[in-house]
Design a protein around this motif. Structure first.
Motif, PDB file in Angstrom:
ATOM      1  N   ASN A 103     -38.785  15.304  48.966  1.00  0.00           N
ATOM      2  CA  ASN A 103     -37.581  14.525  49.283  1.00  0.00           C
ATOM      3  C   ASN A 103     -37.013  13.826  48.046  1.00  0.00           C
ATOM      4  N   ALA A 104     -37.904  13.328  47.182  1.00  0.00           N
ATOM      5  CA  ALA A 104     -37.456  12.659  45.960  1.00  0.00           C
ATOM      6  C   ALA A 104     -36.737  13.644  45.045  1.00  0.00           C
ATOM      7  N   PHE A 105     -37.211  14.871  45.002  1.00  0.00           N
ATOM      8  CA  PHE A 105     -36.558  15.899  44.176  1.00  0.00           C
ATOM      9  C   PHE A 105     -35.161  16.206  44.711  1.00  0.00           C
ATOM     10  N   VAL A 106     -35.044  16.310  46.028  1.00  0.00           N
ATOM     11  CA  VAL A 106     -33.751  16.602  46.648  1.00  0.00           C
ATOM     12  C   VAL A 106     -32.756  15.479  46.377  1.00  0.00           C
ATOM     13  N   TYR A 107     -33.238  14.217  46.419  1.00  0.00           N
ATOM     14  CA  TYR A 107     -32.347  13.057  46.242  1.00  0.00           C
ATOM     15  C   TYR A 107     -32.517  12.413  44.864  1.00  0.00           C
ATOM     16  N   ARG A 108     -32.941  13.189  43.878  1.00  0.00           N
ATOM     17  CA  ARG A 108     -33.274  12.654  42.555  1.00  0.00           C
ATOM     18  C   ARG A 108     -32.096  11.944  41.878  1.00  0.00           C
ATOM     19  N   LYS A 109     -30.858  12.353  42.170  1.00  0.00           N
ATOM     20  CA  LYS A 109     -29.692  11.731  41.543  1.00  0.00           C
ATOM     21  C   LYS A 109     -29.457  10.304  42.041  1.00  0.00           C
TER      22      LYS A 109
END
Length: 242
Positions: free
Chosen positions: A61-67
């Motif tokens: 999830n952190a990778f998906v919302y990294r921005k």
């Protein structure tokens, strides 16, 4: 060595935990630890499985919302957690299963009552000091019970008003501290073949739950879901205590 019924139960519990984590931004460890101690009898194994599966979900999830991750603002939170986690993990190895269940039961009851009745009444300012305290408490709860979410979530909810930033921050924190906790457990000899097998099954279940949670995120009343989780925490906590 592994009972098929146990593996199926772990799969189902993890799927439900993954669903809750995706909808609320936290709660995987809290939910699965309502049941894992009954299914996976050794408490260090159950917490290790919970932490490992949870951190995989959070990293994804952190990778998906990294921005949306405000890295600089959550550094104090993470540093204090990294300090307290190994201390708590070391202590968890020394406590007995019965003491663990009773203590976890008390923690679950206290946390659930707090979140049900006082979460909206108490506001915590997003300062460095409060971040250090929240991260430290989260690290202790994570190392002992794999339920380090509540103090961290409370801090982050007050620190960031934007939902995307809040969700991204929680997932980055849980992912990073989860990896760290797993490494500490590995070097402590807690990560065994049993942990890996249960975690692999739990991971498959969490993927399904995470996917469903994403689909219904905007339609589901997350407040109602949280209340159900807290009631379940109280019931399970009372059972563990007595």
């Amino acid at each position: 060595m592994f009972d098929s019924i146990q593996l199926i139960v772990v799969l189902i519990i993890s799927a439900m935990g993954g669903f809750i984590q995706r909808v609320t931004g936290f709660g995987f460890g809290i939910f699965v630890m309502l049941f894992f101690p009954y299914v996976i009898k050794v408490h260090t194994t159950s917490t290790a499985v919970s932490t490992l599966v949870s951190c995989v979900i959070s990293v994804y999830n952190a990778f998906v919302y990294r921005k949306n991750i405000p890295y600089k603002k959550i550094i104090p939170l993470i540093i204090s957690a990294l300090i307290t986690i190994p201390i708590a993990v070391s202590f968890s190895v020394m406590i007995s299963g019965d003491f663990f269940k009773k203590t976890l039961g008390i923690v679950l009851v206290v946390l659930s009552i707090y979140f049900m009745f006082f979460n909206n009444r108490i506001k915590i300012k997003a300062t460095v000091k409060n971040g250090v305290i929240a991260g430290g408490l989260g690290g202790v709860l994570s190392g002992l019970f794999s339920t380090g979410g509540p103090p961290v979530v409370l801090y982050l909810m007050n620190a960031f008003s934007d939902n995307a930033v809040y969700f991204a921050s929680t997932q980055f924190y849980f992912g990073l501290t989860g990896i760290y906790s797993t490494l500490v457990r590995f070097f402590s000899g807690i990560i065994t073949i049993e942990v890996i097998v249960y975690s692999a099954v739990g991971f498959l279940g969490s993927i399904v739950g995470n996917f469903i949670g994403k689909k219904v995120f905007e339609k589901l009343n997350s407040k109602m879901l949280r209340q159900i989780v807290y009631i379940g925490m109280i019931i399970s906590g009372v059972i563990m205590i007595f």
